[in-house]
Scaffold this motif. Structure first.
Motif, PDB file in Angstrom:
ATOM      1  N   UNK A  20       0.819  -1.220   0.000  1.00  0.00           N
ATOM      2  CA  UNK A  20       0.000   0.000   0.000  1.00  0.00           C
ATOM      3  C   UNK A  20       0.853   1.271   0.000  1.00  0.00           C
ATOM      4  N   UNK A  21       2.141   1.141   0.237  1.00  0.00           N
ATOM      5  CA  UNK A  21       3.030   2.311   0.163  1.00  0.00           C
ATOM      6  C   UNK A  21       4.075   2.146  -0.928  1.00  0.00           C
ATOM      7  N   UNK A  22       3.708   1.350  -1.940  1.00  0.00           N
ATOM      8  CA  UNK A  22       4.597   1.076  -3.068  1.00  0.00           C
ATOM      9  C   UNK A  22       3.974   1.575  -4.358  1.00  0.00           C
ATOM     10  N   UNK A  23       4.803   2.212  -5.178  1.00  0.00           N
ATOM     11  CA  UNK A  23       4.375   2.594  -6.521  1.00  0.00           C
ATOM     12  C   UNK A  23       5.296   1.909  -7.524  1.00  0.00           C
ATOM     13  N   UNK A  24       4.815   1.761  -8.735  1.00  0.00           N
ATOM     14  CA  UNK A  24       5.627   1.200  -9.810  1.00  0.00           C
ATOM     15  C   UNK A  24       5.879   2.301 -10.830  1.00  0.00           C
ATOM     16  N   UNK A  46      13.166  12.470  -1.545  1.00  0.00           N
ATOM     17  CA  UNK A  46      14.520  12.301  -1.014  1.00  0.00           C
ATOM     18  C   UNK A  46      14.717  10.865  -0.545  1.00  0.00           C
ATOM     19  N   UNK A  47      15.966  10.468  -0.364  1.00  0.00           N
ATOM     20  CA  UNK A  47      16.247   9.107   0.088  1.00  0.00           C
ATOM     21  C   UNK A  47      15.617   8.846   1.454  1.00  0.00           C
ATOM     22  N   UNK A  48      15.438   9.886   2.267  1.00  0.00           N
ATOM     23  CA  UNK A  48      14.801   9.723   3.582  1.00  0.00           C
ATOM     24  C   UNK A  48      13.329   9.312   3.460  1.00  0.00           C
ATOM     25  N   UNK A  49      12.717   9.552   2.286  1.00  0.00           N
ATOM     26  CA  UNK A  49      11.313   9.199   2.056  1.00  0.00           C
ATOM     27  C   UNK A  49      11.143   7.755   1.605  1.00  0.00           C
ATOM     28  N   UNK A  50      12.233   7.142   1.144  1.00  0.00           N
ATOM     29  CA  UNK A  50      12.147   5.844   0.471  1.00  0.00           C
ATOM     30  C   UNK A  50      12.715   4.729   1.347  1.00  0.00           C
ATOM     31  N   UNK A  51      11.897   3.678   1.517  1.00  0.00           N
ATOM     32  CA  UNK A  51      12.318   2.495   2.257  1.00  0.00           C
ATOM     33  C   UNK A  51      13.165   1.591   1.363  1.00  0.00           C
ATOM     34  N   UNK A  52      12.726   1.424   0.092  1.00  0.00           N
ATOM     35  CA  UNK A  52      13.442   0.563  -0.853  1.00  0.00           C
ATOM     36  C   UNK A  52      13.139   0.996  -2.273  1.00  0.00           C
ATOM     37  N   UNK A  53      14.089   0.718  -3.163  1.00  0.00           N
ATOM     38  CA  UNK A  53      13.927   0.957  -4.593  1.00  0.00           C
ATOM     39  C   UNK A  53      14.458  -0.284  -5.290  1.00  0.00           C
ATOM     40  N   UNK A  64      10.118  -0.529  -8.602  1.00  0.00           N
ATOM     41  CA  UNK A  64       9.205  -0.386  -7.478  1.00  0.00           C
ATOM     42  C   UNK A  64       9.833   0.538  -6.456  1.00  0.00           C
ATOM     43  N   UNK A  65       9.064   1.535  -6.028  1.00  0.00           N
ATOM     44  CA  UNK A  65       9.500   2.474  -5.010  1.00  0.00           C
ATOM     45  C   UNK A  65       8.622   2.253  -3.790  1.00  0.00           C
ATOM     46  N   UNK A  66       9.239   1.832  -2.681  1.00  0.00           N
ATOM     47  CA  UNK A  66       8.507   1.625  -1.431  1.00  0.00           C
ATOM     48  C   UNK A  66       8.800   2.826  -0.536  1.00  0.00           C
ATOM     49  N   UNK A  67       7.756   3.564  -0.221  1.00  0.00           N
ATOM     50  CA  UNK A  67       7.909   4.713   0.667  1.00  0.00           C
ATOM     51  C   UNK A  67       7.948   4.254   2.119  1.00  0.00           C
ATOM     52  N   UNK A  68       8.593   5.023   2.962  1.00  0.00           N
ATOM     53  CA  UNK A  68       8.637   4.705   4.392  1.00  0.00           C
ATOM     54  C   UNK A  68       7.279   4.928   5.030  1.00  0.00           C
ATOM     55  N   UNK A  69       6.547   5.927   4.527  1.00  0.00           N
ATOM     56  CA  UNK A  69       5.240   6.260   5.103  1.00  0.00           C
ATOM     57  C   UNK A  69       4.170   6.240   4.020  1.00  0.00           C
ATOM     58  N   UNK A  70       3.030   5.645   4.343  1.00  0.00           N
ATOM     59  CA  UNK A  70       1.919   5.562   3.398  1.00  0.00           C
ATOM     60  C   UNK A  70       1.418   6.951   3.008  1.00  0.00           C
ATOM     61  N   UNK A  71       1.389   7.883   3.971  1.00  0.00           N
ATOM     62  CA  UNK A  71       0.922   9.242   3.672  1.00  0.00           C
ATOM     63  C   UNK A  71       1.769   9.896   2.583  1.00  0.00           C
ATOM     64  N   UNK A  72       3.081   9.692   2.635  1.00  0.00           N
ATOM     65  CA  UNK A  72       3.987  10.265   1.631  1.00  0.00           C
ATOM     66  C   UNK A  72       3.711   9.642   0.264  1.00  0.00           C
TER      67      UNK A  72
END
Length: 176
Positions: A20-24, A46-53, A64-72
């Protein structure tokens, strides 16, 4: 070395909270991870926003970009409105994880067919992102070809359900 086919990676196989916090991001041929990072930075991520790429299989040009926070993630998707963005002469498409952007060509429809008719047909198979006319160019002669390019955001099952032929009660057909 041998390989074994396992069952499909379906919703049960995925970490729902993470998905739910991942975009493609779908890039064109020639896209690279370095360009995707540059695109994200240009869009204010920023890299601080991203959990994984992570990149998809070779040749897929998907990331796939996984954000650290769903809101972001949600605010980023809202900002993009799931549209395409151009970066260094390449167009990149953004979609919700588990969905993909596909473009189908629709042949044989009368040129005067209204876009709303095409929208109604393809909205049964996913979200219609755009409908454009393809062009025909022969030497210095260029015009619309009558072929429509329909871009959809679809799940794997919705993509599989798109028919190759659309038949109308009047006997007309369209090749997809």
């Amino acid at each position: 070395m041998s390989s074994k086919n396992w069952s499909a990676l379906d919703e049960e196989s995925m970490d729902k909270e993470m998905s739910e916090r991942t975009i493609r991001i779908q890039g064109p041929r020639g896209a690279s991870m370095v360009q995707v990072v540059g695109l994200l930075q240009e869009l204010g991520i920023a890299s601080e926003d991203v959990y994984a790429l992570a990149s998809g299989p070779p040749g897929s040009n998907s990331y796939d970009v996984v954000f650290k926070e769903k809101d972001k993630c949600d605010s980023f998707l809202k900002y993009l409105n799931k549209g395409a963005r151009r970066y260094k002469d390449f167009d990149y498409e953004f979609s919700v994880f588990g969905r993909q952007i596909v473009t189908v060509k629709v042949h044989w429809l009368p040129v005067c067919t209204r876009p709303m008719v095409i929208h109604d047909i393809f909205s049964k198979f996913g979200k219609v992102v755009s409908i454009r006319n393809d062009t025909l160019k022969i030497r210095d002669f260029e015009t619309l070809s009558g072929v429509r390019l329909v871009t959809l955001e679809v799940s794997v099952s919705e993509k599989a359900a798109i028919p190759h032929i659309v038949a109308f009660d009047c006997g007309a057909k369209a090749l997809v």
